[in-house]
Design a protein around this motif. Structure first.
Motif, PDB file in Angstrom:
ATOM      1  N   THR A  98       6.648 -26.238 -33.799  1.00 41.66           N
ATOM      2  CA  THR A  98       6.393 -26.793 -32.476  1.00 41.66           C
ATOM      3  C   THR A  98       6.497 -28.306 -32.577  1.00 41.66           C
ATOM      4  O   THR A  98       5.755 -28.933 -33.338  1.00 41.66           O
ATOM      5  CB  THR A  98       4.999 -26.396 -31.975  1.00 41.66           C
ATOM      6  N   TRP A 111       2.850 -32.881 -33.696  1.00 42.05           N
ATOM      7  CA  TRP A 111       2.316 -31.518 -33.687  1.00 42.05           C
ATOM      8  C   TRP A 111       2.893 -30.667 -34.813  1.00 42.05           C
ATOM      9  O   TRP A 111       2.238 -29.730 -35.269  1.00 42.05           O
ATOM     10  CB  TRP A 111       2.600 -30.866 -32.341  1.00 42.05           C
ATOM     11  N   ALA A 168      -3.729 -28.918 -26.482  1.00 43.82           N
ATOM     12  CA  ALA A 168      -2.536 -28.085 -26.337  1.00 43.82           C
ATOM     13  C   ALA A 168      -2.809 -26.667 -26.808  1.00 43.82           C
ATOM     14  O   ALA A 168      -3.601 -26.451 -27.730  1.00 43.82           O
ATOM     15  CB  ALA A 168      -1.374 -28.672 -27.138  1.00 43.82           C
ATOM     16  N   THR A 169      -2.147 -25.715 -26.184  1.00 42.72           N
ATOM     17  CA  THR A 169      -2.137 -24.336 -26.670  1.00 42.72           C
ATOM     18  C   THR A 169      -0.691 -23.842 -26.672  1.00 42.72           C
ATOM     19  O   THR A 169       0.084 -24.165 -25.775  1.00 42.72           O
ATOM     20  CB  THR A 169      -2.983 -23.378 -25.804  1.00 42.72           C
ATOM     21  N   ILE A 170      -0.360 -23.083 -27.693  1.00 41.81           N
ATOM     22  CA  ILE A 170       0.933 -22.398 -27.774  1.00 41.81           C
ATOM     23  C   ILE A 170       0.619 -20.915 -27.907  1.00 41.81           C
ATOM     24  O   ILE A 170      -0.057 -20.499 -28.855  1.00 41.81           O
ATOM     25  CB  ILE A 170       1.771 -22.837 -28.993  1.00 41.81           C
ATOM     26  N   THR A 204       4.570 -19.595 -24.530  1.00 41.53           N
ATOM     27  CA  THR A 204       4.018 -20.392 -23.437  1.00 41.53           C
ATOM     28  C   THR A 204       3.294 -21.600 -24.020  1.00 41.53           C
ATOM     29  O   THR A 204       2.426 -21.451 -24.881  1.00 41.53           O
ATOM     30  CB  THR A 204       3.039 -19.573 -22.582  1.00 41.53           C
ATOM     31  N   THR A 205       3.669 -22.777 -23.551  1.00 33.79           N
ATOM     32  CA  THR A 205       3.054 -24.019 -24.014  1.00 33.79           C
ATOM     33  C   THR A 205       2.269 -24.638 -22.870  1.00 33.79           C
ATOM     34  O   THR A 205       2.792 -24.761 -21.751  1.00 33.79           O
ATOM     35  CB  THR A 205       4.131 -25.010 -24.488  1.00 33.79           C
ATOM     36  N   SER A 206       1.033 -25.015 -23.148  1.00 34.87           N
ATOM     37  CA  SER A 206       0.179 -25.624 -22.138  1.00 34.87           C
ATOM     38  C   SER A 206      -0.450 -26.887 -22.716  1.00 34.87           C
ATOM     39  O   SER A 206      -0.828 -26.910 -23.892  1.00 34.87           O
ATOM     40  CB  SER A 206      -0.917 -24.642 -21.708  1.00 34.87           C
ATOM     41  N   ASN A 211      10.172 -25.791 -29.240  1.00 36.33           N
ATOM     42  CA  ASN A 211      10.199 -25.116 -30.532  1.00 36.33           C
ATOM     43  C   ASN A 211      11.546 -25.377 -31.161  1.00 36.33           C
ATOM     44  O   ASN A 211      12.572 -25.405 -30.485  1.00 36.33           O
ATOM     45  CB  ASN A 211       9.973 -23.610 -30.399  1.00 36.33           C
TER      46      ASN A 211
END
Length: 337
Positions: free
Chosen positions: A74, A108, A143-145, A157-159, A172
């Motif tokens: 990521t 990241w 962040a969350t993946i 899904t990336t947030s 990615n």
């Protein structure tokens, strides 16, 4: 809809902080690593039903700790180059000459993410969590993946959110080779891109603000040319930004097909562009898939918003405002014929 025999595991890699996360159902097996929220391997069946890895992957898990080429990582907070390493008054790390690239040396890709796995009646998956206080971007950025495996699809899904205004445009950076376990180079892969055009780049691979419409490109990417045919028109290889035609999750933006294995991958994304890098000239002294890394061995596919968009507001914005959540999604779908 139910899913047969799903398997889900989190296994620590001895003598490292790496965790190996495996998602497996009757069609696909996906191996992820918490270092860089990394997509490490995807095992997909060929036309004979033989399941093999369709990514370029380091032979040893611990090799990712010294990776500088973003294999499956990521990339963030912002993928690609930012001219003069500047966003407004904010100065970013200059790690690409006088410019900034791929979130910097503390981005990241080079951080360990927290891991949480989940299972639903129709899918299994993993959520990677990061509170980024190290990349030198304004923040911290939370962040969350999420990687979700459902039948023959892997959804990513990336947030991201932040308490202060910042910028965010992750991707990615997986390298694909559908021959299986890197058996063959990518020359006979057929690539289809549903595009409006290609961004014009200068000698430093930075956008100029102009773009070339699809009709004026040296080859028609909508007609499934082979990589061999593409490289004849692009002798230095692909390292280009493709502007997608009406990107949405219900619409295929890219298709990759390898006739010997019969494997096909389609990608749908909410992002406006994809960077495609054909690894042309990428000769290295490390090993992936049991072979020395070499030119034209894989195709990196990087869905993202338009690179260096902070200097070209006509293309949109990657500004992340306080209280806002930026979400992007990409779906990888595998089949064989």
């Amino acid at each position: 809809m139910t899913m047969d025999n799903p398997e889900l595991s989190v296994v620590p890699v001895p003598e490292t902080e790496i965790k190996k996360i495996t998602l497996k159902n009757d069609y696909l097996e996906v191996v992820l690593l918490n270092y860089g929220a990394r997509l490490h391997q995807i095992f997909a069946p060929d036309k004979e039903g033989k399941s093999e890895n369709v990514l370029l992957s380091y032979d040893r898990f611990e090799d990712v700790l010294t990776d500088k080429s973003f294999f499956g990582a990521t990339v963030g907070p912002v993928a690609g180059r930012i001219r003069d390493a500047s966003w407004g008054e904010h100065r970013l790390e200059k790690n690409c000459g006088s410019h900034h690239i791929h979130g910097g040396t503390k981005g990241w890709s080079f951080q360990f993410w927290e891991v949480e796995v989940f299972k639903t009646p129709s899918s299994i998956g993993v959520v990677f969590y990061l509170k980024d206080e190290f990349s030198t971007y304004p923040g911290p950025i939370t962040a969350t993946i999420t990687y979700r495996l459902t039948k023959n699809e892997l959804e990513m899904t990336t947030s991201a959110s932040s308490l202060v205004e910042t910028i965010c445009n992750p991707t990615n950076h997986a390298y694909f080779n559908l021959s299986g376990n890197g058996t063959r180079d990518i020359y006979e892969h057929q690539l289809t891109v549903f595009l409006d055009g290609v961004l014009e780049l200068d000698q430093e691979k930075l956008p100029t603000g102009n773009w070339t419409k699809k009709e004026k490109l040296p080859i028609d990417f909508r007609k499934s040319p082979t990589l061999q045919e593409i490289l004849a028109c692009y002798p230095d290889g692909l390292d280009d930004v493709f502007l997608l035609h009406h990107p949405r999750l219900s619409k295929t933006s890219l298709q990759l097909f390898e006739k010997h294995s019969g494997r096909q991958m389609t990608i749908a994304t909410s992002n406006k562009s994809m960077v495609l890098f054909s690894t042309t000239g990428f000769e290295a002294d490390f090993s992936v898939n049991g072979k020395q890394m070499h030119s034209n061995y894989g195709l990196a596919i990087e869905p993202q918003e338009i690179p260096d968009i902070v200097h070209f507001p006509k293309f949109g914005s990657i500004n992340l405002h306080p209280g806002q959540e930026r979400i992007s999604q990409t779906i990888y779908r595998f089949s064989a014929q």
